[in-house]
Design a protein around this motif. Sequence first.
Motif, PDB file in Angstrom:
ATOM      1  N   PRO A 177       0.778  -1.143  -0.058  1.00  0.00           N
ATOM      2  CA  PRO A 177      -0.167  -0.039  -0.063  1.00  0.00           C
ATOM      3  C   PRO A 177       0.741   1.485  -0.248  1.00  0.00           C
ATOM      4  CG  PRO A 177       0.087  -1.006   2.394  1.00  0.00           C
ATOM      5  CD  PRO A 177       0.872  -2.065   1.214  1.00  0.00           C
ATOM      6  N   GLU A 178       0.234   2.261  -0.285  1.00  0.00           N
ATOM      7  CA  GLU A 178       0.777   3.617  -0.425  1.00  0.00           C
ATOM      8  C   GLU A 178       0.802   4.192   1.099  1.00  0.00           C
ATOM      9  OE1 GLU A 178      -3.396   4.421  -1.845  1.00  0.00           O
ATOM     10  OE2 GLU A 178      -1.959   2.690  -1.723  1.00  0.00           O
ATOM     11  N   GLU A 179      -0.077   3.659   1.855  1.00  0.00           N
ATOM     12  CA  GLU A 179       0.066   4.040   3.436  1.00  0.00           C
ATOM     13  C   GLU A 179       1.358   3.557   4.067  1.00  0.00           C
ATOM     14  OE1 GLU A 179      -2.355   5.945   4.688  1.00  0.00           O
ATOM     15  OE2 GLU A 179      -3.752   6.072   2.809  1.00  0.00           O
ATOM     16  N   VAL A 180       1.752   3.887   5.146  1.00  0.00           N
ATOM     17  CA  VAL A 180       2.811   3.620   5.849  1.00  0.00           C
ATOM     18  C   VAL A 180       2.501   2.102   6.493  1.00  0.00           C
ATOM     19  CG1 VAL A 180       4.232   3.845   7.992  1.00  0.00           C
ATOM     20  CG2 VAL A 180       3.437   5.659   6.503  1.00  0.00           C
ATOM     21  N   LEU A 181       1.042   1.950   7.078  1.00  0.00           N
ATOM     22  CA  LEU A 181       0.581   0.798   7.672  1.00  0.00           C
ATOM     23  C   LEU A 181      -0.359   0.043   7.043  1.00  0.00           C
ATOM     24  CD1 LEU A 181       0.341   1.839  11.385  1.00  0.00           C
ATOM     25  CD2 LEU A 181       1.928   0.129  10.597  1.00  0.00           C
ATOM     26  N   PRO A 182      -0.318  -1.054   6.751  1.00  0.00           N
ATOM     27  CA  PRO A 182      -1.289  -1.655   5.976  1.00  0.00           C
ATOM     28  C   PRO A 182      -2.734  -1.581   6.500  1.00  0.00           C
ATOM     29  CG  PRO A 182       0.358  -3.239   6.492  1.00  0.00           C
ATOM     30  CD  PRO A 182       0.863  -1.971   7.279  1.00  0.00           C
ATOM     31  N   SER A 183      -2.643  -1.735   7.931  1.00  0.00           N
ATOM     32  CA  SER A 183      -4.053  -1.466   8.640  1.00  0.00           C
ATOM     33  C   SER A 183      -4.778  -0.064   8.099  1.00  0.00           C
ATOM     34  CB  SER A 183      -3.850  -1.286  10.132  1.00  0.00           C
ATOM     35  OG  SER A 183      -2.980  -0.440  10.432  1.00  0.00           O
ATOM     36  N   ARG A 184      -3.821   0.864   7.939  1.00  0.00           N
ATOM     37  CA  ARG A 184      -4.396   2.192   7.593  1.00  0.00           C
ATOM     38  C   ARG A 184      -5.084   2.039   6.105  1.00  0.00           C
ATOM     39  NH1 ARG A 184      -2.557   6.973   9.561  1.00  0.00           N
ATOM     40  NH2 ARG A 184      -2.579   5.833  11.778  1.00  0.00           N
ATOM     41  N   TRP A 185      -4.182   1.332   5.277  1.00  0.00           N
ATOM     42  CA  TRP A 185      -4.746   1.225   3.994  1.00  0.00           C
ATOM     43  C   TRP A 185      -6.079   0.447   3.931  1.00  0.00           C
ATOM     44  CZ3 TRP A 185      -5.781  -3.385   1.184  1.00  0.00           C
ATOM     45  CH2 TRP A 185      -6.135  -3.131  -0.056  1.00  0.00           C
ATOM     46  N   PHE A 186      -6.182  -0.715   5.028  1.00  0.00           N
ATOM     47  CA  PHE A 186      -7.607  -1.257   4.848  1.00  0.00           C
ATOM     48  C   PHE A 186      -8.507  -0.377   5.376  1.00  0.00           C
ATOM     49  CE2 PHE A 186      -5.103  -5.185   5.252  1.00  0.00           C
ATOM     50  CZ  PHE A 186      -6.048  -6.146   4.229  1.00  0.00           C
ATOM     51  N   GLN A 187      -8.593   0.529   6.340  1.00  0.00           N
ATOM     52  CA  GLN A 187      -9.353   1.460   6.782  1.00  0.00           C
ATOM     53  C   GLN A 187      -9.860   2.475   5.844  1.00  0.00           C
ATOM     54  OE1 GLN A 187      -9.922   2.202  10.894  1.00  0.00           O
ATOM     55  NE2 GLN A 187     -10.411   0.392  10.450  1.00  0.00           N
ATOM     56  N   ALA A 188      -8.758   3.070   5.064  1.00  0.00           N
ATOM     57  CA  ALA A 188      -8.877   4.122   4.204  1.00  0.00           C
ATOM     58  C   ALA A 188      -9.603   3.433   2.872  1.00  0.00           C
ATOM     59  CB  ALA A 188      -7.503   4.503   3.770  1.00  0.00           C
ATOM     60  N   ILE A 189      -8.984   2.495   2.347  1.00  0.00           N
ATOM     61  CA  ILE A 189      -9.697   2.065   1.159  1.00  0.00           C
ATOM     62  C   ILE A 189     -11.250   1.371   1.448  1.00  0.00           C
ATOM     63  CG2 ILE A 189      -9.163  -0.503   0.921  1.00  0.00           C
ATOM     64  CD1 ILE A 189      -8.393   0.179  -1.863  1.00  0.00           C
ATOM     65  N   LEU A 190     -11.353   0.851   2.382  1.00  0.00           N
ATOM     66  CA  LEU A 190     -12.958   0.443   2.785  1.00  0.00           C
ATOM     67  C   LEU A 190     -13.713   1.618   3.167  1.00  0.00           C
ATOM     68  CD1 LEU A 190     -12.119  -2.625   4.760  1.00  0.00           C
ATOM     69  CD2 LEU A 190     -12.861  -2.568   2.539  1.00  0.00           C
ATOM     70  N   SER A 191     -13.168   2.640   3.550  1.00  0.00           N
ATOM     71  CA  SER A 191     -14.208   3.799   3.802  1.00  0.00           C
ATOM     72  C   SER A 191     -14.508   4.814   2.483  1.00  0.00           C
ATOM     73  CB  SER A 191     -13.431   4.793   4.910  1.00  0.00           C
ATOM     74  OG  SER A 191     -12.232   5.259   4.388  1.00  0.00           O
ATOM     75  N   THR A 192     -13.758   4.370   1.433  1.00  0.00           N
ATOM     76  CA  THR A 192     -14.043   5.116   0.211  1.00  0.00           C
ATOM     77  C   THR A 192     -14.885   4.364  -0.807  1.00  0.00           C
ATOM     78  OG1 THR A 192     -12.025   4.257  -0.729  1.00  0.00           O
ATOM     79  CG2 THR A 192     -12.023   6.378   0.301  1.00  0.00           C
ATOM     80  N   GLY A 193     -15.163   3.158  -0.351  1.00  0.00           N
ATOM     81  CA  GLY A 193     -16.238   2.272  -1.222  1.00  0.00           C
ATOM     82  C   GLY A 193     -17.553   3.297  -1.607  1.00  0.00           C
ATOM     83  N   ASP A 194     -17.951   3.969  -0.781  1.00  0.00           N
ATOM     84  CA  ASP A 194     -18.973   5.007  -1.142  1.00  0.00           C
ATOM     85  C   ASP A 194     -18.830   5.798  -2.284  1.00  0.00           C
ATOM     86  OD1 ASP A 194     -19.767   4.366   1.349  1.00  0.00           O
ATOM     87  OD2 ASP A 194     -19.540   6.289   2.251  1.00  0.00           O
ATOM     88  N   ASP A 195     -17.620   5.993  -2.629  1.00  0.00           N
ATOM     89  CA  ASP A 195     -17.582   6.931  -4.080  1.00  0.00           C
ATOM     90  C   ASP A 195     -17.829   6.183  -5.575  1.00  0.00           C
ATOM     91  OD1 ASP A 195     -16.635   8.811  -2.447  1.00  0.00           O
ATOM     92  OD2 ASP A 195     -14.345   8.646  -2.869  1.00  0.00           O
ATOM     93  N   THR A 196     -17.810   4.925  -5.178  1.00  0.00           N
ATOM     94  CA  THR A 196     -18.066   4.088  -6.657  1.00  0.00           C
ATOM     95  C   THR A 196     -19.108   3.066  -6.413  1.00  0.00           C
ATOM     96  OG1 THR A 196     -16.584   2.427  -6.073  1.00  0.00           O
ATOM     97  CG2 THR A 196     -15.918   4.480  -7.357  1.00  0.00           C
ATOM     98  N   GLY A 197     -19.275   2.426  -5.251  1.00  0.00           N
ATOM     99  CA  GLY A 197     -20.218   1.346  -4.839  1.00  0.00           C
ATOM    100  C   GLY A 197     -19.754   0.082  -5.323  1.00  0.00           C
ATOM    101  N   TYR A 198     -18.536   0.216  -5.729  1.00  0.00           N
ATOM    102  CA  TYR A 198     -18.174  -1.446  -6.210  1.00  0.00           C
ATOM    103  C   TYR A 198     -17.634  -2.178  -5.250  1.00  0.00           C
ATOM    104  CZ  TYR A 198     -17.354   0.231 -11.277  1.00  0.00           C
ATOM    105  OH  TYR A 198     -17.739   0.779 -12.479  1.00  0.00           O
ATOM    106  N   TYR A 199     -17.650  -1.656  -4.082  1.00  0.00           N
ATOM    107  CA  TYR A 199     -17.613  -2.716  -2.975  1.00  0.00           C
ATOM    108  C   TYR A 199     -18.053  -2.252  -1.853  1.00  0.00           C
ATOM    109  CZ  TYR A 199     -13.520   0.264  -2.044  1.00  0.00           C
ATOM    110  OH  TYR A 199     -12.631   1.367  -2.191  1.00  0.00           O
ATOM    111  N   LEU A 200     -18.626  -3.093  -0.919  1.00  0.00           N
ATOM    112  CA  LEU A 200     -19.517  -2.779   0.303  1.00  0.00           C
ATOM    113  C   LEU A 200     -18.550  -3.158   1.639  1.00  0.00           C
ATOM    114  CD1 LEU A 200     -22.577  -3.962  -0.672  1.00  0.00           C
ATOM    115  CD2 LEU A 200     -22.477  -1.404  -0.492  1.00  0.00           C
ATOM    116  N   ARG A 201     -18.198  -2.131   2.516  1.00  0.00           N
ATOM    117  CA  ARG A 201     -17.767  -2.702   3.663  1.00  0.00           C
ATOM    118  C   ARG A 201     -18.670  -3.274   4.541  1.00  0.00           C
ATOM    119  NH1 ARG A 201     -14.573   1.986   7.113  1.00  0.00           N
ATOM    120  NH2 ARG A 201     -13.170   0.794   8.271  1.00  0.00           N
ATOM    121  N   THR A 202     -17.937  -4.506   4.907  1.00  0.00           N
ATOM    122  CA  THR A 202     -18.810  -5.360   5.846  1.00  0.00           C
ATOM    123  C   THR A 202     -17.906  -5.615   7.173  1.00  0.00           C
ATOM    124  OG1 THR A 202     -18.679  -6.618   3.848  1.00  0.00           O
ATOM    125  CG2 THR A 202     -19.862  -7.597   5.757  1.00  0.00           C
TER     126      THR A 202
END
Lengths: 367, 418
Positions: free
Chosen positions: B151-176
């Motif tokens: 990931p471009e983030e320093v921590l992979p956990s931050r990457w997971f949090q960031a990418i899952l929270s941007t699912g709203d922009d496309t609807g291509y994935y839903l956070r579960t």
Amino acid sequence: MSFKNDRMGTAEGIALIFTMTITTVFVTLPSEIVEASGELGWLSEIASDLSTMAMLFLFIYVLERFPGDLFHVSTCLLGRLCACLISIYYVIMFFSVAILLLRDFSENTLFAALPELDFHSAVGWYAVSVGFILYFGIEGIARAAYIILPFSAGGMILTFVLLFPHYKPYYLFPWQGTGITNALIKNGVLVATNAAAPLLAVIAKSFQSIRVLRAAAIFGLGGSMLIKSIAILILIMVFGTSTATERTLPFFEMTRLISLNRYIQRIDSIFIMLWVIAGILGIAISLYMGLYLITRLVNLPTMKPLIPLVTLLLAQFSMLPPDSASVRALESILVKGYFLIGIYVIPILLFAATLLKEKWGTKCASE
Amino acid sequence: MRFRVAVIIMLFVTSLLITGCNGAKELDDVAYVLTIGVDAAEGDQLIFTYEVAIPRALASESPGKANLKATVDFVTVTAPTLTEGRNLLNSVLARAPNLSHVTTFVIGEDLARKGLTGFLGMTMRLRTFRGATDIVVVNGKAKDFLMQNTPEEVLPSRWFQAILSTGDDTGYYLRTSLHEFYVRLKSHSGSPYATLMGINPLNGEGRSSGPAASNDNVQHDYLPKDIPRTGGNPATVVGTAVFKGDKMVGMLPSEETRILAMLLGNYPRGFMTITDPLAPQHSINVNLRLGRNPKIDVNISDEHAIISINVFLKGYLAGIPSGINYESAENNSILNQQISEMVRQKMLLMLQQTQELGADIVDFGYYLRPKYATAQEFENLHWDTLYPNAKFNVVVTTHIQLTGLMHKTAPIPSEKMQ
């Protein structure tokens, strides 16, 4: 410690009854109510609380005509033997409530906050804290309860609001749950979830007037009823009935779900402090009621020497059940059986005796 | 006097005891696990891949300079349960492993298809884990995914949090979350689903998955490995893992996930490419969002379920490559119809697929709840058996309300086109 009368006002009355009846929301009881009544669990709570409130008004009716505390009024209406039996019954009831709360809150502390703590130490620390604050007397305890009341009620309401994204309103349907009669009668009126509510009658002398008792019953128990029933309603909307019945500490689980963003999450630690304080005060109030009745029974000038002894004994009793399942089984037996006598039978008995006394025109000697 | 002295001593002792120092562990003594990957192994064994933070590396380097290899350590152990895996991890790490900061569970496809009950029970019972923890399924092995994620983030956990929270922009994935998954699993009215992730080969090749609507010439319905791209982090989040009970039974690609988001009332916005109705060789770009929550009504007639769906979409024009003036009232109406019909067809295709899988991931059964009086009556309905044969009446209405920063499209002079 000598007993001082007429010292407590509406605020203390509300705080005492609110603290004593709200503690059940922090333990497993909401899950058990949902298991029994399904989607209508919130109504069971309302039914149980309203029936308790009605019984409190019977007590207030009696106390309005025959001023004094429970022991005095029972002696006056039913004779000394019955008064002793009634007092012994309530001593056992309040001590049972204290034992169950002590056990529940010690276990909850292990589950939720200090998993590495030894169980006996948890019980011990709770007992020491309770014993210590008992020395300040009921006024001090009531005022402490009044101080935490807005934080406790406000914190719970905030939790309900922050859980909004998880609400699934249709989980409240099928609206009759396991059956409306089941919810109202079997799991509502016939479950004494507010066993400690008669404390208002036990220490009636300590309140300034009957108006104070009335306000405490309406706002203390009423407020607690509102929050508890809303808590169950939201528990069902958030978890659904199947999952809600599995939870050991439903309220704690609800606070753990709050995760709005990177900044508003993991707020459950705040609530751990809140329910630990509420738990300690609840145990202390129950213990005080039992001790008060003992001192009245055997006409002691003070309860002070009894505090360490009784606290130690109850702590030992609370450690007797071998596991959580046994505690819940015992709790179920008590709230569906023994506690009902104190909630319904005794107030009705005293009320009937008052009506007869009034009819016959006999008076009671004041203390 | 003695009482006051006792109170002072008691307060003094208490103040020493409540400092929190008793049993506390210094940061240097704790290994914070950020993500746990779980794969199926032979027999009843599970393969756990722990992504452990290295605080020293985070502290010593500026975020820009820190790289994934320096900030986290990967440890993989095979164990029968999550707790046993933690025990074994403790034997590997000098520090005490702490799992309370795990933000994401990454489940391998093999395990997801085998069933998650055994694994989930422990996560719901232990205080260490929270219902708010994300759960994702990877199209492949969880271990490979975690190791290849750069990931471009320093921590992979931050990457997971960031990418899952941007699912709203496309609807291509839903956070579960774990909570949502578990509640669906235990409910009598719907099936669970989870976010789908995977590793993209980054070879620039790929193909669209899923059936296409009849009026859709620009189909682009992707699973993680199918997106035609090169460069960037190979870890890709797109699509939905469909579960029946605790077992994964299928996957929905990007567009179908977006349709699911619409039906769940969880589609805030997204650009959509559709075939130009007046010039089918071109496409049109619109940005759509739900105008209101979908109206869903479910009825049971002769032991058959009839599901009526009414979706209202609104949005704005984002691009008209054909140059046709769709801003005009007449053409706008044609465009609205085209979008509505395409979404309706896609919706029917997606629902048909979930029926074939026997998994009601929209949770249509939820809408039946108010129609029954008691819990027993509702449970006796056995919604799971009715859903595969349910009939759908789908109505989609679209209103392209805004035209963006252009209120009309002027044609390009014909001589310039020659």
